[in-house]
Write a protein that holds these residues in place. Structure first.
Motif: not given
Length: 262
Positions: A120-129, A183-195, A206-207
């Motif tokens: 959440k702290a590093a989230a920016h919209p991504v256009e998936i195309k 997979a979700l936990a990897l992102v919420s813990r900051g171990e992966a930037p995207y998932g 919530p993370g």
């Protein structure tokens, strides 16, 4: 001597009667308990639905959550359960092909979407195309998703990335997880930037924040089939299946973001 023997026999009979009456409710409860094997992505919604079912019917529901692939293999190995809820048709077809479900009870219960998430702290919209720069977004990081050869969420995600023409650029950067919640936990813990996870999983954590939703035409329809297992002898299981298809259960699924199909 006779009186003493008579009293001992009477005491033994009375003790057995008390013990039997004490154990009977517990035994009945154990026999009525419903065991469900369900895709990990269902946990938040299904836990809430099960609590409502138990409150109404007085029957406990025990759920084993894991990747649909792992659950199907457990069923094939003889693990005892009453119902199976898969996150895709393939793994339900797998157990059906081995005659491990009652085909007349099979129902397409829910639908879902897959989304791209970031902390959440590093989230920016991504256009998936087509051709979007997912590799550039990852930088030196990895893409968290379910194992792409077995976990349904991973299979859907790979199909979408292939359709969009970006799979080859990120396939070596995938952090394959044993199920979508991992997979979700990897992102919420900051171990992966995207998932890549289900929309319903993102809603439960919530993370993370959803930064993009994959178009539905980029992957096979995401459908959760449910069926009673052939070896189940639990009379309460049919009532539970009916409950899952009822408006009462639908409210719990919809609140988590599932599409109710039945």
């Amino acid at each position: 001597m006779f009186l003493r023997r008579h009293c001992l026999m009477l005491f033994a009979a009375l003790s057995a009667s008390i013990l039997s009456s004490t154990l009977a409710p517990a035994q009945a409860k154990a026999e009525g308990r419903i065991t469900v094997f369900a895709a990990a992505s269902m946990k938040t919604a299904l836990d809430a639905a099960n609590a409502a079912f138990t409150k109404e019917k007085g029957v406990e529901v025990t759920v084993s959550y894991a990747a649909s692939s792992a659950l199907a293999k457990q069923i094939e190995s003889g693990a005892p359960a009453d119902l199976f809820i898969s996150a895709d048709q393939d793994w339900m077809n797998e157990v059906a092909g081995k005659k491990l479900i009652r085909p007349e009870t099979r129902t397409d219960l829910l639908g879902n979407r897959i989304v791209l998430v970031a902390a959440k702290a590093a989230a920016h919209p991504v256009e998936i195309k087509p051709g979007f720069d997912l590799k550039g977004l990852l930088g030196d990081g990895r893409l968290a998703m379910g194992a792409v050869e077995s976990v349904p969420a991973g299979k859907y995600g790979k199909a979408a990335l292939q359709k969009l023409g970006v799979w080859d650029s990120v396939s070596s950067r995938v952090a394959g997880a044993e199920n979508v919640r991992a997979a979700l936990a990897l992102v919420s813990r900051g171990e992966a930037p995207y998932g890549i996870v289900y929309a319903t999983d993102a809603a439960a954590e919530p993370g993370v924040a959803v930064v993009g939703t994959f178009p539905e035409d980029t992957h096979p329809p995401i459908i959760y089939p449910v069926a009673l297992l052939t070896d189940s002898k639990n009379a309460a299981a049919a009532d539970y299946l009916a409950f899952l298809k009822s408006p009462a259960a639908a409210s719990f699924f919809q609140s988590q973001g599932f599409t109710v199909l039945k």
